[in-house]
Structures are given as structure tokens and as C-alpha cells.
Design a protein around this motif. Structure first.
Motif, PDB file in Angstrom:
ATOM      1  N   GLU A  39      -5.944   5.721   4.557  1.00  0.00           N
ATOM      2  CA  GLU A  39      -6.637   4.722   3.740  1.00  0.00           C
ATOM      3  C   GLU A  39      -6.111   4.751   2.308  1.00  0.00           C
ATOM      4  O   GLU A  39      -5.900   3.696   1.698  1.00  0.00           O
ATOM      5  CB  GLU A  39      -8.149   4.964   3.773  1.00  0.00           C
ATOM      6  CG  GLU A  39      -8.972   3.963   2.981  1.00  0.00           C
ATOM      7  CD  GLU A  39      -8.837   2.536   3.500  1.00  0.00           C
ATOM      8  OE1 GLU A  39      -8.548   2.341   4.688  1.00  0.00           O
ATOM      9  OE2 GLU A  39      -9.015   1.616   2.692  1.00  0.00           O
ATOM     10  N   ALA A  40      -5.883   5.952   1.787  1.00  0.00           N
ATOM     11  CA  ALA A  40      -5.324   6.063   0.434  1.00  0.00           C
ATOM     12  C   ALA A  40      -3.927   5.451   0.395  1.00  0.00           C
ATOM     13  O   ALA A  40      -3.572   4.736  -0.553  1.00  0.00           O
ATOM     14  CB  ALA A  40      -5.285   7.522  -0.003  1.00  0.00           C
ATOM     15  N   ALA A  41      -3.133   5.728   1.435  1.00  0.00           N
ATOM     16  CA  ALA A  41      -1.793   5.150   1.498  1.00  0.00           C
ATOM     17  C   ALA A  41      -1.873   3.627   1.608  1.00  0.00           C
ATOM     18  O   ALA A  41      -1.086   2.899   0.990  1.00  0.00           O
ATOM     19  CB  ALA A  41      -1.027   5.725   2.688  1.00  0.00           C
ATOM     20  N   ARG A  42      -2.829   3.160   2.398  1.00  0.00           N
ATOM     21  CA  ARG A  42      -3.004   1.716   2.543  1.00  0.00           C
ATOM     22  C   ARG A  42      -3.367   1.079   1.206  1.00  0.00           C
ATOM     23  O   ARG A  42      -2.842   0.023   0.830  1.00  0.00           O
ATOM     24  CB  ARG A  42      -4.088   1.403   3.581  1.00  0.00           C
ATOM     25  CG  ARG A  42      -4.223  -0.097   3.867  1.00  0.00           C
ATOM     26  CD  ARG A  42      -5.473  -0.419   4.656  1.00  0.00           C
ATOM     27  NE  ARG A  42      -6.695  -0.159   3.929  1.00  0.00           N
ATOM     28  CZ  ARG A  42      -7.182  -0.934   2.947  1.00  0.00           C
ATOM     29  NH1 ARG A  42      -6.532  -1.999   2.549  1.00  0.00           N
ATOM     30  NH2 ARG A  42      -8.317  -0.634   2.345  1.00  0.00           N
ATOM     31  N   MET A  67       6.821  -9.763   3.139  1.00  0.00           N
ATOM     32  CA  MET A  67       6.677  -8.330   2.852  1.00  0.00           C
ATOM     33  C   MET A  67       5.265  -7.857   3.190  1.00  0.00           C
ATOM     34  O   MET A  67       5.084  -6.770   3.748  1.00  0.00           O
ATOM     35  CB  MET A  67       6.995  -8.053   1.373  1.00  0.00           C
ATOM     36  CG  MET A  67       8.456  -8.232   1.025  1.00  0.00           C
ATOM     37  SD  MET A  67       8.766  -8.046  -0.731  1.00  0.00           S
ATOM     38  CE  MET A  67       8.466  -6.332  -0.952  1.00  0.00           C
ATOM     39  N   ALA A  68       4.292  -8.677   2.867  1.00  0.00           N
ATOM     40  CA  ALA A  68       2.914  -8.318   3.171  1.00  0.00           C
ATOM     41  C   ALA A  68       2.725  -8.193   4.679  1.00  0.00           C
ATOM     42  O   ALA A  68       2.078  -7.245   5.158  1.00  0.00           O
ATOM     43  CB  ALA A  68       1.961  -9.361   2.593  1.00  0.00           C
ATOM     44  N   ASP A  69       3.279  -9.127   5.412  1.00  0.00           N
ATOM     45  CA  ASP A  69       3.187  -9.052   6.875  1.00  0.00           C
ATOM     46  C   ASP A  69       3.877  -7.791   7.395  1.00  0.00           C
ATOM     47  O   ASP A  69       3.374  -7.127   8.322  1.00  0.00           O
ATOM     48  CB  ASP A  69       3.805 -10.294   7.518  1.00  0.00           C
ATOM     49  CG  ASP A  69       2.988 -11.564   7.280  1.00  0.00           C
ATOM     50  OD1 ASP A  69       3.535 -12.665   7.424  1.00  0.00           O
ATOM     51  OD2 ASP A  69       1.776 -11.433   6.966  1.00  0.00           O
ATOM     52  N   LYS A  70       5.023  -7.473   6.808  1.00  0.00           N
ATOM     53  CA  LYS A  70       5.755  -6.276   7.240  1.00  0.00           C
ATOM     54  C   LYS A  70       4.936  -5.019   6.954  1.00  0.00           C
ATOM     55  O   LYS A  70       4.811  -4.141   7.810  1.00  0.00           O
ATOM     56  CB  LYS A  70       7.096  -6.193   6.512  1.00  0.00           C
ATOM     57  CG  LYS A  70       7.972  -5.062   7.003  1.00  0.00           C
ATOM     58  CD  LYS A  70       9.217  -4.898   6.160  1.00  0.00           C
ATOM     59  CE  LYS A  70      10.312  -5.792   6.676  1.00  0.00           C
ATOM     60  NZ  LYS A  70      11.599  -5.538   5.968  1.00  0.00           N
ATOM     61  N   PHE A  71       4.355  -4.910   5.775  1.00  0.00           N
ATOM     62  CA  PHE A  71       3.505  -3.757   5.433  1.00  0.00           C
ATOM     63  C   PHE A  71       2.281  -3.683   6.350  1.00  0.00           C
ATOM     64  O   PHE A  71       1.907  -2.619   6.825  1.00  0.00           O
ATOM     65  CB  PHE A  71       3.039  -3.822   3.968  1.00  0.00           C
ATOM     66  CG  PHE A  71       4.019  -3.265   2.991  1.00  0.00           C
ATOM     67  CD1 PHE A  71       4.367  -1.919   3.031  1.00  0.00           C
ATOM     68  CD2 PHE A  71       4.587  -4.068   2.018  1.00  0.00           C
ATOM     69  CE1 PHE A  71       5.266  -1.396   2.119  1.00  0.00           C
ATOM     70  CE2 PHE A  71       5.483  -3.548   1.109  1.00  0.00           C
ATOM     71  CZ  PHE A  71       5.843  -2.216   1.160  1.00  0.00           C
ATOM     72  N   ARG A  72       1.664  -4.844   6.571  1.00  0.00           N
ATOM     73  CA  ARG A  72       0.480  -4.880   7.432  1.00  0.00           C
ATOM     74  C   ARG A  72       0.829  -4.446   8.849  1.00  0.00           C
ATOM     75  O   ARG A  72       0.113  -3.639   9.457  1.00  0.00           O
ATOM     76  CB  ARG A  72      -0.129  -6.284   7.434  1.00  0.00           C
ATOM     77  CG  ARG A  72      -1.395  -6.379   8.286  1.00  0.00           C
ATOM     78  CD  ARG A  72      -1.926  -7.810   8.375  1.00  0.00           C
ATOM     79  NE  ARG A  72      -0.941  -8.814   8.671  1.00  0.00           N
ATOM     80  CZ  ARG A  72      -0.408  -9.049   9.885  1.00  0.00           C
ATOM     81  NH1 ARG A  72      -0.781  -8.316  10.908  1.00  0.00           N
ATOM     82  NH2 ARG A  72       0.497  -9.997  10.071  1.00  0.00           N
ATOM     83  N   GLU A  73       1.918  -4.972   9.376  1.00  0.00           N
ATOM     84  CA  GLU A  73       2.326  -4.595  10.734  1.00  0.00           C
ATOM     85  C   GLU A  73       2.638  -3.098  10.824  1.00  0.00           C
ATOM     86  O   GLU A  73       2.256  -2.436  11.804  1.00  0.00           O
ATOM     87  CB  GLU A  73       3.547  -5.410  11.172  1.00  0.00           C
ATOM     88  CG  GLU A  73       3.229  -6.855  11.461  1.00  0.00           C
ATOM     89  CD  GLU A  73       4.480  -7.678  11.727  1.00  0.00           C
ATOM     90  OE1 GLU A  73       4.312  -8.900  11.913  1.00  0.00           O
ATOM     91  OE2 GLU A  73       5.591  -7.126  11.760  1.00  0.00           O
ATOM     92  N   ALA A  74       3.310  -2.578   9.806  1.00  0.00           N
ATOM     93  CA  ALA A  74       3.626  -1.137   9.801  1.00  0.00           C
ATOM     94  C   ALA A  74       2.337  -0.321   9.743  1.00  0.00           C
ATOM     95  O   ALA A  74       2.193   0.687  10.455  1.00  0.00           O
ATOM     96  CB  ALA A  74       4.537  -0.802   8.621  1.00  0.00           C
ATOM     97  N   ARG A  75       1.399  -0.737   8.890  1.00  0.00           N
ATOM     98  CA  ARG A  75       0.127  -0.026   8.769  1.00  0.00           C
ATOM     99  C   ARG A  75      -0.671  -0.091  10.078  1.00  0.00           C
ATOM    100  O   ARG A  75      -1.229   0.918  10.534  1.00  0.00           O
ATOM    101  CB  ARG A  75      -0.690  -0.611   7.613  1.00  0.00           C
ATOM    102  CG  ARG A  75      -1.956   0.172   7.315  1.00  0.00           C
ATOM    103  CD  ARG A  75      -2.755  -0.423   6.170  1.00  0.00           C
ATOM    104  NE  ARG A  75      -3.308  -1.697   6.564  1.00  0.00           N
ATOM    105  CZ  ARG A  75      -3.062  -2.874   5.957  1.00  0.00           C
ATOM    106  NH1 ARG A  75      -2.291  -2.910   4.892  1.00  0.00           N
ATOM    107  NH2 ARG A  75      -3.596  -3.990   6.391  1.00  0.00           N
ATOM    108  N   GLU A  76      -0.699  -1.260  10.687  1.00  0.00           N
ATOM    109  CA  GLU A  76      -1.423  -1.396  11.954  1.00  0.00           C
ATOM    110  C   GLU A  76      -0.760  -0.584  13.068  1.00  0.00           C
ATOM    111  O   GLU A  76      -1.454   0.051  13.877  1.00  0.00           O
ATOM    112  CB  GLU A  76      -1.516  -2.873  12.362  1.00  0.00           C
ATOM    113  CG  GLU A  76      -2.452  -3.667  11.483  1.00  0.00           C
ATOM    114  CD  GLU A  76      -2.423  -5.159  11.784  1.00  0.00           C
ATOM    115  OE1 GLU A  76      -3.256  -5.871  11.212  1.00  0.00           O
ATOM    116  OE2 GLU A  76      -1.589  -5.604  12.597  1.00  0.00           O
TER     117      GLU A  76
END
Length: 158
Positions: A39-42, A67-76
Motif C-alpha cells: 500500500e505504501a508502494a502504491r 503510464m498510469a495503466d501500466k502502473f495499475r496493471e503492474a500493481r494489480e
């Protein structure tokens, strides 16, 4: 003897439950710490993403959204992998626990059956000896037993 074994079994079960509770608490704490770290990393990624979005907004929102989609996909994907790993570990532990309990029940059942079988065998031998003895006492009163009577008594024991 049976009561003592039962008491020992209960003591072992209590120790096992206590160890399992400690293990579950550790698993929960580890999962919580992992989630807190993620969560902190997110949040850091979200803050970084926001800064990137605002910096690149004038150049074009399309790049920032990618980029946001890429970060979101990586986080998910990371969250999914974490959940799957924790679930898999818990499932393996529960299966091992069920297998161990099943084996213990099977062993206890076998021991009980062997114990009962031993009781039945002992009773049969005692009854046979009783019959032979009673037969010998009657023969002693009337006459001396013949060798065929002795052989038939031994066959009963056999």
C-alpha cells in the motif's frame, strides 16, 4: 491406561493447536506487513504518477494515461500474485493438516481394532482353557482322560 493415553492425546492436541495459532498469527502479521508495504508502494507510485501526469499534461494526456495503466496493471498483477501465493501456502498447510489428522484417526482406529481383536482372542483362549479344565475335572472324578481327549483339547486351542 486408556485414560492416560487419552490425556496424553489431548495434551498433544492442545500443543498442536497452540503451535498452529502461533503460526496463523505469524502468517496474518506477515500478510498484513506485506499489504502495508504494498500500500505504501502504491501510494508512492500514485504520487509519482500524479506528478508525472501533471508534468506531462501539457504535452499530452495520452502518454500519462498509458503510464498510469501500466502502473495499475503492474500493481494489480503484484497484488494478485501475493494473494495467490498466500492462498496457496495456506491451502497446502490445511491439506497437510487434514492429511495428518486423517492418518492419526486411521492409526487410532487400527489400534482400537487391534485392541478389540486382542480382547476377543484372549476371551476365546480363556474360554477354551476353561472348557478343557472343566472337562478334565469331570474326567478326573470319573476316570483318567484318554490320549484322544487330550488331543481334542489341544485341537480346540490350536
Amino acid at each position: 491406561l486408556r485414560a492416560r493415553r487419552q490425556a496424553q492425546t489431548e495434551i498433544l492436541a492442545d500443543k498442536f493447536r497452540a503451535a498452529r495459532n502461533v503460526e496463523l498469527a505469524h502468517t496474518c502479521k506477515t500478510a498484513w506487513a506485506t499489504c502495508a508495504f504494498q500500500e505504501a508502494a502504491r501510494r508512492r507510485q500514485a504520487a509519482e504518477l500524479e506528478s508525472l501526469k501533471s508534468a506531462n499534461r501539457e504535452k499530452g494526456d495520452a502518454t500519462a494515461e498509458k503510464m498510469a495503466d501500466k502502473f495499475r496493471e503492474a500493481r494489480e498483477a503484484e497484488a494478485l500474485l501475493c494473494c495467490a501465493c498466500l492462498w496457496h501456502m495456506d491451502a497446502r498447510e490445511e491439506k497437510a493438516k487434514r492429511d495428518r489428522e486423517r492418518k492419526e484417526r486411521d492409526l487410532e482406529g487400527k489400534q482400537q481394532r487391534n485392541h478389540e481383536k486382542g480382547d476377543n482372542s484372549g476371551e476365546r483362549v480363556a474360554d477354551t482353557f476353561q472348557e478343557i479344565r472343566d472337562g478334565s475335572e469331570k474326567q478326573c472324578d470319573t476316570e483318567k482322560p484318554s490320549s484322544t481327549d487330550t488331543q481334542s483339547g489341544m485341537e480346540k486351542l490350536g
